[in-house]
Design an enzyme around this catalytic site. Structure first.
Site: not given
Length: 685
Positions: A31, A607
């Site tokens: 990620c 995030h």
């Protein structure tokens, strides 16, 4: 670091060792900040050694033999290096991808409208890319010989060359002659078939036993030979098992192994399903060879040669009846003939022309294709210098040298052009331009069989017309590739962002110099209060909502500050904006994470949600691309928070300073409800 862990090698190599090697990896993804492993056996991980690696910020154990390794902004480079390690080529056993994973991978590769075209280009490219080193090596040997020939120091084409130059011929012909075996190996491997079976099948029709039947001709019972009137070549047929088999020299053929590997894949995978796994090693290769060697010798091989010979005969007719059309068609055909190996029979036609009529009419128009190819390569080289792409710069430099000095297009074609299909449309414009010029000027001929390079320009007549044509082809292709790029805008942004991460903060553009003018600040815009100063730089809230400390976050990586100090915000809506001016060094394909680096080197991670990478981009509408410069308040993404909750993920949006350890202090301000743009973190250098 434990004694068992290597202290040298790249970070990716060290990580691979500490997680138990390639055979312990079922799958690996990444990620925005972490490598995510699905392992066969989580107990094989040397966690202490892993934690001690320079470049690893932390690890997170999860259920089901899952492991997360926190890398930070360089995760994409580490992932790329890891997955391209030789031991990873066959060690990992990928698990089935979800629909979301498939869609994300599809988007990230920027595939075209027709998937089969992309697959064909990938098949061709991956069949030749591993051969770049030896192709460049052999072509540079040819280039040296061509220079000596152009300087009249040696007759490179003489039929009575000395043993020394015969040996030099062997040095470069070793690659081109046995190219079919090498291509068969790579093509079979690309199609997930035992590559040695592919190589063995192709090698069977290149052994002295097979080629010797043509050489001895009628001296062998059952073999009869004749001469092709158009090409001037000998054609032999052998009766094998009572059936006619055409005998051909497959040296240098490329279309044949590509087609053979495709058929082999069907046979090989069918046999794997037919036989029990316990006997695969014995019976699958055996029956694959038993089937494919005759099929290749009787059908696939002659089919490839027939296609090339038919093409040569047709071109000869076209030149005699419509020479201007011929001059245009040749450079437009060659970019498609060379990848399939169908251009080789034309070499025989060129030699036949020289022997029969004293000159050849194919090589002149063909030069327009070669120089268009070299021009496109030069455009790639200029772009690689501009964007600091070291690997592409090295590939383009070698390919351009082999082309301009040796007249060899394969290194550029296989190493660059087939990898980036945008190049072809630009290159064809150069081919067309050169072909039109050759046709308008009445054609170009030569009395020698010449590699179309810079050194052989004097052998073409009229030389001035040929020089004008190839120069136009070269520069038009070069300029078109340079100004439109060989990568798509999305690919360019991603590659540049990865380069910037690898190079560090020095690659970020410097802010404009202060010109002394006063800039009026909007009192309603909190962004005006966020410049760096003696009191520190303020990072603004990227979303509206309730600010909480990282201790409240249910993700152990963020809670442990492995990704730096910062805050979490329980969002009131899904409108996410940039908290600071800077450059977007990374944008997750799934849209859930953004990396920003300011001009003074502060690295900020946004995030959105916890584990939202698993959503595969569903519910995330991204408004930016990696590599672009942004200002505080610019929209990053619109997020469907209801979709995040429906997927049972936390919606908390995190903002951390990933290089906290390099700064004097990072002070979060939480426990308050904030609007977008309200300062929530103070950073002091």
């Amino acid at each position: 670091m434990s004694p068992s862990t290597p202290k040298t090698g790249t970070l990716a190599e060290q990580i691979l060792h500490t997680v138990g090697g390639a055979r312990n990896i079922e799958s690996v993804t990444h990620c925005a900040t972490r490598l995510r492993f699905q392992l066969h056996d989580g107990e094989q991980v040397d966690e202490d050694a892993l934690q001690a690696l320079d470049g690893v910020m932390g690890t997170v154990r999860q259920s089901g033999d899952r492991l997360q390794i926190v890398i930070g902004g360089a995760v994409a480079n580490v992932y790329s290096t890891l997955t391209n390690l030789p031991s990873m080529s066959g060690g990992a056993t990928p698990r089935p991808q979800s629909d979301a994973d498939v869609k994300a991978a599809f988007r990230s590769r920027s595939r075209g409208r027709y998937a089969w075209i992309d697959s064909l280009f990938e098949y061709l490219s991956d069949s030749f890319r591993p051969l770049m080193g030896v192709l460049l090596g052999s072509s540079l040997i040819i280039a040296i010989a061509s220079v000596l020939d152009a300087l009249d120091l040696v007759d490179f084409r003489a039929s009575d060359k000395s043993a020394t130059w015969v040996f030099v011929d062997a040095m470069w012909r070793s690659v081109l002659y046995f190219l079919p075996i090498m291509v068969a190996y790579n093509a079979a491997r690309k199609l997930k078939v035992d590559p040695w079976v592919g190589a063995a099948v192709m090698a069977s029709v290149m052994t002295p036993n097979f080629t010797g039947m043509s050489g001895l001709g009628s001296k062998i019972p059952g073999v009869s030979c004749s001469t092709n009137a158009t090409l001037g070549t000998q054609e032999c047929v052998a009766r094998v098992f009572g059936l006619p088999m055409q005998l051909n020299d497959y040296g240098g053929q490329v279309f044949v192994p590509l087609l053979m590997a495709a058929v082999l894949a069907l046979v090989y995978k069918g046999l794997r399903r037919l036989f029990p796994e316990s006997v695969h090693l014995v019976f699958v290769p055996f029956f694959s060879m038993l089937v494919m060697i005759p099929v290749t010798a009787f059908l696939i091989g002659p089919l490839g040669v027939w296609a090339g010979n038919g093409l040569g005969t047709g071109l000869s007719w076209l030149n005699g009846n419509a020479p201007i059309v011929f001059a245009v068609i040749i450079p437009l055909l060659y970019p498609f003939l060379v990848p399939l190996g169908l251009h080789w029979p034309l070499n025989a036609l060129m030699l036949q022309n020289i022997n029969a009529i004293g000159y050849d009419f194919i090589q002149g128009p063909m030069g327009a294709w070669n120089f268009a190819c070299f021009g496109a390569t030069a455009g790639v080289l200029l772009l690689s210098l501009r964007h600091r792409e070291r690997e592409m710069r090295q590939t383009a430099t070698g390919a351009l040298a082999a082309g301009l000095l040796g007249g060899i297009s394969e290194p550029a074609l296989y190493g660059i052009h087939l990898r980036f299909k945008r190049i072809y449309s630009r290159m064809l414009v150069g081919c067309l331009t050169g072909g039109v010029i050759v046709g308008v000027l009445g054609g170009v001929s030569t009395k020698a069989f010449a590699f179309t390079s810079m050194l052989t320009i004097p052998v073409f007549s009229p030389m001035a017309g040929y020089l004008i044509a190839v120069t136009a082809s070269f520069f038009i292709s070069m300029l078109l590739v340079y100004f439109s790029d060989f990568r798509t805008p999305v690919e360019r942004a991603r590659v540049n962002a990865e380069r910037d991460v690898a190079e560090g903060p020095t690659s970020v553009e410097e802010p404009p110099a202060d010109n002394g003018e006063d800039v009026a600040a909007d009192a309603d815009a909190p962004w005006a209060a966020t410049p760096a100063s003696a009191e520190g730089r303020a990072l603004a809230a990227p979303v509206a909502g309730r600010v909480v400390g990282l201790d409240k976050i249910e993700d152990p990586v963020f809670a442990s500050r492995a990704l730096g100090e910062g805050v979490g915000i329980e969002p009131a809506d899904g409108h996410v904006v940039a908290p600071v001016d800077g450059q977007l060094v990374s944008v997750a394909n799934t849209g859930h994470a953004f990396g920003i680096r300011t001009a003074d080197g502060i690295e900020v991670l946004i995030h959105i949600g916890i584990d939202t990478v698993r959503m595969g981009g569903e519910g995330f509408d991204v408004a930016v691309e990696a590599g672009q410069m942004i200002s505080a308040g610019d929209l990053l993404a619109e997020v469907d928070l209801d979709a995040v909750r429906a997927a049972e993920h936390s919606t908390v949006t995190l903002m951390t300073v990933t290089n906290t350890a390099n700064l004097s202090s990072v002070e979060p301000h939480f426990g308050q409800d904030v609007a977008v743009g309200t300062p929530v973190v103070t950073v002091r250098r």
